[in-house]
Design a protein around this motif. Structure first.
Motif, PDB file in Angstrom:
ATOM      1  N   ILE A  44       0.845  -1.196   0.000  1.00  0.00           N
ATOM      2  CA  ILE A  44       0.000   0.000   0.000  1.00  0.00           C
ATOM      3  C   ILE A  44       0.882   1.247   0.000  1.00  0.00           C
ATOM      4  O   ILE A  44       1.948   1.269   0.591  1.00  0.00           O
ATOM      5  N   ARG A  45       0.407   2.287  -0.642  1.00  0.00           N
ATOM      6  CA  ARG A  45       1.140   3.556  -0.664  1.00  0.00           C
ATOM      7  C   ARG A  45       0.509   4.540   0.308  1.00  0.00           C
ATOM      8  O   ARG A  45      -0.713   4.585   0.472  1.00  0.00           O
ATOM      9  N   LYS A  47       0.818   8.719   1.819  1.00  0.00           N
ATOM     10  CA  LYS A  47       1.320  10.069   1.619  1.00  0.00           C
ATOM     11  C   LYS A  47       1.626  10.649   2.993  1.00  0.00           C
ATOM     12  O   LYS A  47       0.786  10.613   3.895  1.00  0.00           O
ATOM     13  N   HIS A  54      -1.339   9.322   5.299  1.00  0.00           N
ATOM     14  CA  HIS A  54      -2.667   9.083   4.754  1.00  0.00           C
ATOM     15  C   HIS A  54      -2.575   8.027   3.661  1.00  0.00           C
ATOM     16  O   HIS A  54      -1.627   8.023   2.870  1.00  0.00           O
ATOM     17  N   LEU A  55      -3.578   7.150   3.606  1.00  0.00           N
ATOM     18  CA  LEU A  55      -3.644   6.168   2.518  1.00  0.00           C
ATOM     19  C   LEU A  55      -3.894   6.890   1.208  1.00  0.00           C
ATOM     20  O   LEU A  55      -4.632   7.871   1.154  1.00  0.00           O
ATOM     21  N   ILE A  56      -3.266   6.395   0.149  1.00  0.00           N
ATOM     22  CA  ILE A  56      -3.485   6.955  -1.182  1.00  0.00           C
ATOM     23  C   ILE A  56      -4.466   6.053  -1.910  1.00  0.00           C
ATOM     24  O   ILE A  56      -4.300   4.830  -1.931  1.00  0.00           O
ATOM     25  N   ASP A  57      -5.465   6.659  -2.515  1.00  0.00           N
ATOM     26  CA  ASP A  57      -6.440   5.919  -3.307  1.00  0.00           C
ATOM     27  C   ASP A  57      -5.761   5.487  -4.603  1.00  0.00           C
ATOM     28  O   ASP A  57      -5.402   6.328  -5.429  1.00  0.00           O
ATOM     29  N   MET A  58      -5.560   4.193  -4.778  1.00  0.00           N
ATOM     30  CA  MET A  58      -4.815   3.672  -5.920  1.00  0.00           C
ATOM     31  C   MET A  58      -5.696   3.443  -7.147  1.00  0.00           C
ATOM     32  O   MET A  58      -5.232   2.961  -8.156  1.00  0.00           O
ATOM     33  N   GLU A  59      -6.962   3.738  -7.079  1.00  0.00           N
ATOM     34  CA  GLU A  59      -7.856   3.479  -8.222  1.00  0.00           C
ATOM     35  C   GLU A  59      -7.814   4.581  -9.224  1.00  0.00           C
ATOM     36  O   GLU A  59      -7.551   5.676  -9.049  1.00  0.00           O
TER      37      GLU A  59
END
Length: 59
Positions: A44-45, A47, A54-59
């Motif tokens: 998971i990436r 920021k 914060h999680l990055i939305d990968m979609e």
């Protein structure tokens, strides 16, 4: 403050090893999982900006 993008390279108990996406040659950063968002897993990436992850939305 400039945002930095990390990828969760490895989860090791209460810590996560983060690799900076733009500078993969640098040493991984070891961060306590308590400082990271819930639900993280390897690959998971995140920021990092203004002292928060914060999680990055990968979609």
């Amino acid at each position: 403050m400039e945002a930095i993008i990390y990828e969760v390279e490895q989860i090791d108990g209460d810590y996560a090893h983060l690799r900076q996406v733009e500078k993969p040659e640098e040493e991984n950063k070891l961060v306590a999982r308590a400082l990271l968002p819930e639900g993280i897993k390897e690959g998971i990436r995140l920021k990092y900006e203004w002292l928060e992850y914060h999680l990055i939305d990968m979609e």
